[in-house]
Design an enzyme around this catalytic site. Structure first.
Site, PDB file in Angstrom:
ATOM      1  N   HIS A   9       0.817  -1.214   0.000  1.00 41.05           N
ATOM      2  CA  HIS A   9       0.000   0.000   0.000  1.00 41.05           C
ATOM      3  C   HIS A   9       0.853   1.268   0.000  1.00 41.05           C
ATOM      4  CE1 HIS A   9       0.738   1.206   4.183  1.00 41.05           C
ATOM      5  NE2 HIS A   9       0.678  -0.072   4.495  1.00 41.05           N
ATOM      6  N   ARG A  60      -6.112   1.098   4.094  1.00 39.27           N
ATOM      7  CA  ARG A  60      -4.997   1.557   3.260  1.00 39.27           C
ATOM      8  C   ARG A  60      -4.645   0.550   2.171  1.00 39.27           C
ATOM      9  NH1 ARG A  60      -3.248   0.157   8.402  1.00 39.27           N
ATOM     10  NH2 ARG A  60      -1.322  -1.075   8.646  1.00 39.27           N
ATOM     11  N   GLU A  87      -1.287  -6.323   8.016  1.00 40.47           N
ATOM     12  CA  GLU A  87       0.072  -6.031   8.442  1.00 40.47           C
ATOM     13  C   GLU A  87       0.385  -6.797   9.723  1.00 40.47           C
ATOM     14  OE1 GLU A  87       3.087  -5.602   8.251  1.00 40.47           O
ATOM     15  OE2 GLU A  87       3.300  -3.508   7.645  1.00 40.47           O
ATOM     16  N   HIS A 179       0.535  -5.472   2.764  1.00 36.97           N
ATOM     17  CA  HIS A 179       1.421  -4.699   3.643  1.00 36.97           C
ATOM     18  C   HIS A 179       2.836  -5.244   3.593  1.00 36.97           C
ATOM     19  CE1 HIS A 179      -2.343  -3.107   5.417  1.00 36.97           C
ATOM     20  NE2 HIS A 179      -2.777  -4.322   5.120  1.00 36.97           N
TER      21      HIS A 179
END
Length: 242
Positions: A9, A60, A87, A179
């Site tokens: 991202h 995100r 993440e 991520h």
């Protein structure tokens, strides 16, 4: 042959503020939005037709996939979201400023928490404002209170094996928008990297990593679509003959 695109991202608000983000659902900054669109431009310029998208449940990453697909002219592509592509969970570091944390605990300790393979940060406290157990995105899931890259891999790999691998085995071209650490987990699996080797791999934001695979899902070629912002890639192991 199956093809995989890994897309980290773009810049988030907490990236901008130099804070440990992990599972906190912060949005992209205007710069992050521009980075995501650039990723889509690169996919379009490479004339890559995507069959399916996988992403985490964090805004995100989701918006990065949307902006990239919109720019590439492929908003119709089906997308699957799952928390196991989130993440890494930063535990008790979540929300803290990285520079201030290094000043308090020392650069060496923070480097261990951030970059080692199997040493997680301290666990998230029971009184933390970043308690995700009541978030309906994680209903029924056994959630971590902190993660190292090793334990991130332990929840990414079962999802990879069960949901992503079958699509690749059908010869599909997939985009995984996620991520830094969940994508590094995938890279470790794909390239069969050691714990020592994966620590040195860094995936730049919004630079699509194109990985071509053989029928056994072994990488045959890998490159970043933006060669100027490329970082080092693992060595592809060629089969021996003779």
């Amino acid at each position: 042959m199956p093809t995989l695109i890994l897309l980290r991202h773009g810049q988030s608000q907490w990236n901008l503020e130099d804070r440990f983000t992990g599972w906190v659902d912060v949005d992209l900054t205007p710069q992050g939005e521009a980075e995501a669109r650039k990723g889509g431009e690169l996919i379009k310029a490479a004339d890559i037709a995507i069959d399916r998208v996988f992403t985490s449940v964090l805004t995100r990453a989701i918006r990065t996939s949307w902006l990239a697909l919109q720019t590439a002219g492929q908003v119709y592509v089906p997308e699957t979201k799952d928390w196991r592509l989130n993440e890494r969970h930063y535990g008790g570091l979540t929300g803290l400023n990285k520079t201030e944390t290094a000043a308090k605990h020392g650069d060496a300790q923070v480097t261990i928490w951030r970059r080692s393979y199997d040493v997680p940060p301290p666990e998230l406290g029971t009184d933390s404002p970043y308690d995700f157990s009541r978030d309906r995105r994680y209903a029924g899931a056994v959630l971590p209170n902190t993660e190292s890259l090793k334990t991130t891999l332990e929840r990414v790999q079962p999802y990879w094996d069960a949901e992503i691998v079958p699509c690749l085995q059908r010869g599909e071209t997939l985009l995984v928008a996620a991520h830094g650490n969940s994508l590094r987990a995938i890279v470790k699996v794909l390239f069969d990297l050691s714990a020592e080797a994966i620590v040195g791999i860094e995936i730049p934001t919004s630079n699509p990593l194109l990985i071509e695979l053989d029928a056994g899902l072994k990488p045959t070629a890998a490159r970043y679509l933006d060669a100027v912002r490329a970082t080092a890639l693992p060595t592809i192991q060629r089969p021996s003959h003779g």
